[in-house]
Design a protein around this motif. Sequence first.
Motif, PDB file in Angstrom:
ATOM      1  N   UNK A 357      55.046 -50.540  68.544  1.00 45.51           N
ATOM      2  CA  UNK A 357      54.631 -49.460  67.658  1.00 45.51           C
ATOM      3  C   UNK A 357      53.135 -49.201  67.673  1.00 45.51           C
ATOM      4  N   UNK A 358      52.346 -50.180  68.132  1.00 45.72           N
ATOM      5  CA  UNK A 358      50.892 -50.013  68.122  1.00 45.72           C
ATOM      6  C   UNK A 358      50.433 -49.046  69.201  1.00 45.72           C
ATOM      7  N   UNK A 359      51.233 -48.872  70.269  1.00 43.94           N
ATOM      8  CA  UNK A 359      50.832 -47.995  71.370  1.00 43.94           C
ATOM      9  C   UNK A 359      50.617 -46.564  70.934  1.00 43.94           C
ATOM     10  N   UNK A 360      51.499 -46.054  70.070  1.00 50.50           N
ATOM     11  CA  UNK A 360      51.355 -44.682  69.578  1.00 50.50           C
ATOM     12  C   UNK A 360      50.086 -44.562  68.750  1.00 50.50           C
ATOM     13  N   UNK A 361      49.881 -45.510  67.842  1.00 48.97           N
ATOM     14  CA  UNK A 361      48.684 -45.456  66.985  1.00 48.97           C
ATOM     15  C   UNK A 361      47.406 -45.577  67.815  1.00 48.97           C
ATOM     16  N   UNK A 362      47.403 -46.486  68.790  1.00 53.90           N
ATOM     17  CA  UNK A 362      46.205 -46.677  69.619  1.00 53.90           C
ATOM     18  C   UNK A 362      45.909 -45.445  70.463  1.00 53.90           C
ATOM     19  N   UNK A 363      46.965 -44.770  70.938  1.00 53.60           N
ATOM     20  CA  UNK A 363      46.769 -43.563  71.740  1.00 53.60           C
ATOM     21  C   UNK A 363      46.068 -42.486  70.931  1.00 53.60           C
ATOM     22  N   UNK A 364      46.499 -42.267  69.689  1.00 48.65           N
ATOM     23  CA  UNK A 364      45.835 -41.298  68.815  1.00 48.65           C
ATOM     24  C   UNK A 364      44.376 -41.702  68.586  1.00 48.65           C
ATOM     25  N   UNK A 365      44.171 -42.980  68.344  1.00 54.31           N
ATOM     26  CA  UNK A 365      42.816 -43.488  68.055  1.00 54.31           C
ATOM     27  C   UNK A 365      41.869 -43.282  69.236  1.00 54.31           C
ATOM     28  N   UNK A 366      42.291 -43.719  70.440  1.00 56.81           N
ATOM     29  CA  UNK A 366      41.387 -43.661  71.591  1.00 56.81           C
ATOM     30  C   UNK A 366      41.245 -42.249  72.148  1.00 56.81           C
ATOM     31  N   UNK A 367      42.286 -41.425  72.051  1.00 56.34           N
ATOM     32  CA  UNK A 367      42.168 -40.048  72.551  1.00 56.34           C
ATOM     33  C   UNK A 367      41.175 -39.257  71.716  1.00 56.34           C
ATOM     34  N   UNK A 368      41.176 -39.460  70.410  1.00 52.15           N
ATOM     35  CA  UNK A 368      40.237 -38.756  69.541  1.00 52.15           C
ATOM     36  C   UNK A 368      38.796 -39.091  69.920  1.00 52.15           C
ATOM     37  N   UNK A 369      38.561 -40.312  70.375  1.00 51.38           N
ATOM     38  CA  UNK A 369      37.219 -40.714  70.791  1.00 51.38           C
ATOM     39  C   UNK A 369      36.916 -40.257  72.218  1.00 51.38           C
ATOM     40  N   UNK A 370      37.926 -40.295  73.090  1.00 54.58           N
ATOM     41  CA  UNK A 370      37.743 -39.917  74.490  1.00 54.58           C
ATOM     42  C   UNK A 370      37.571 -38.406  74.626  1.00 54.58           C
ATOM     43  N   UNK A 371      38.378 -37.670  73.860  1.00 52.23           N
ATOM     44  CA  UNK A 371      38.303 -36.205  73.913  1.00 52.23           C
ATOM     45  C   UNK A 371      38.505 -35.671  72.499  1.00 52.23           C
ATOM     46  N   UNK A 372      37.420 -35.581  71.692  1.00 50.38           N
ATOM     47  CA  UNK A 372      37.531 -35.199  70.281  1.00 50.38           C
ATOM     48  C   UNK A 372      38.315 -33.905  70.080  1.00 50.38           C
ATOM     49  N   UNK A 373      39.209 -33.944  69.100  1.00 49.21           N
ATOM     50  CA  UNK A 373      40.014 -32.769  68.782  1.00 49.21           C
ATOM     51  C   UNK A 373      41.352 -32.724  69.484  1.00 49.21           C
ATOM     52  N   UNK A 374      41.525 -33.509  70.553  1.00 46.06           N
ATOM     53  CA  UNK A 374      42.794 -33.510  71.289  1.00 46.06           C
ATOM     54  C   UNK A 374      43.834 -34.343  70.539  1.00 46.06           C
TER      55      UNK A 374
END
Length: 481
Positions: A357-374
Amino acid sequence: MTETKLRALVQQGEGTQVEFKAASIGLNRDAFDSICGFLNRSGGYLILGINDADKSITGVQENQVQNIVDNIVTGANNPERLNPPYYLSPEVITVDGKQVITLYVPESSQVHATRGKIFDRNQDGDFNITKNNDLVSQLYLRKQNSYSENQVFPYVQLSDFKASLFDKVRSLARNIQPNHPWLAMNNEELLRSAGLFKRDMKTGGEGYTLAAVLLLGSDECIQSVLAHHKTDAIVRVENTDRYDDRDDIRTNLIESYERLMAFVAKHLPEKFTLINGQRINLRDNLFREIVGNLLVHREFTNPFPAKLVIESNQVRTENWNKPHGTGAIDPVNFSPFPKNPIIAKFFKEIGWVDELGSGVRNTFKYLELYHPGAVPLFKEGDVFEIVIPIEGETLEETKKKGSEKSSEKGSEKGSEKGSEKSSEKIIRLLKDENDLSAKDLAKHIGITERAVEKQIANLKLKGKLNRIGPDKGGYWEVIEK
């Protein structure tokens, strides 16, 4: 587990997936009944140091914490205590000055027993179903029908596995836990400890499982057992009808993971940030989750090839799935379901995936930092899809980086053939005018700004150049030797 999550579980109270034990001076005798029940049902949290009557945090005596942790770890790897063994990792959390031991137990794709008894779990706790033949049979059939990773291949032998991979996974496991039990095991013991050898309850045959073959098998063995197995990595930016680059991956899951991560690194730019004072590679952390999901949570028996496709404005993955719902997944309100618990647990032991279950949460977390707004999309269905929006300029940066490298090499090569190297020109120019910027130097010398920065970095390392003051308003000191 964070203190916030622990408090939320305590407030929620006991249920099918949460069990409290006081364990103030030692591990409760029935603790492994709960562990067994979680493994056999749908996973859950065992929390030690909580009064189950009033949900108060009583804590575990400090001088008993390590003994209890050791008891859990060794007991879970002892077939007389838990059969088949299952490696578990307790955590110690300090709350209100008291120490609490938390243990996440995932759902297993195998049936487990403790002290010769099989436990199942419902809202009211753990139930010994050993003598109820109907319930035991249903449990075995549910596991066998739900998890194709458990399919037994009696004729697969130890020699069918890739020997070098055992050293690799031990090394990875050591990085996560210096005293990992796998380090003291031979290859056969490691396979059995990881739940990769079992008995088929329908036929009585024993052998290594499909999960074992996929994780550590030789390419020849994998093709014999599962001829259609492959993962396709594709870049489709300029040539959208076919592809710009491709890696057709038909090997074990360990090397598949490494090749997919290398493919991502080749075609997407790095970005870094500081999290809790530590420099984090956002690209690698983001795609660690995406690649891990693609390899771990898929239905391998279906011939649909898994794909990772890099396009001009997005990265998407597809893999065949046994759906437990349809449509987009809400990261706030979703219940993760393990598709291949044994494979997922193996990846967790070597640090390539985290808790279910952490994979979904981590994806949201790191994508927001990698490409803000995505915002990523996780779509459940017969084909499970993940879509990671990436602006076109991000891919353009990578292409530009590639052309700059080529230009850099050509420029530097040309300079070195002449009477004066680029580094020598930089030194000469800065002697005359010590506040020139990299952009100014690039214009004077006729190479890229990136090439100038590279030369300056080398000159600083060699002790020939030193920066005095800030980037703006400072100047260069040429050091004569």
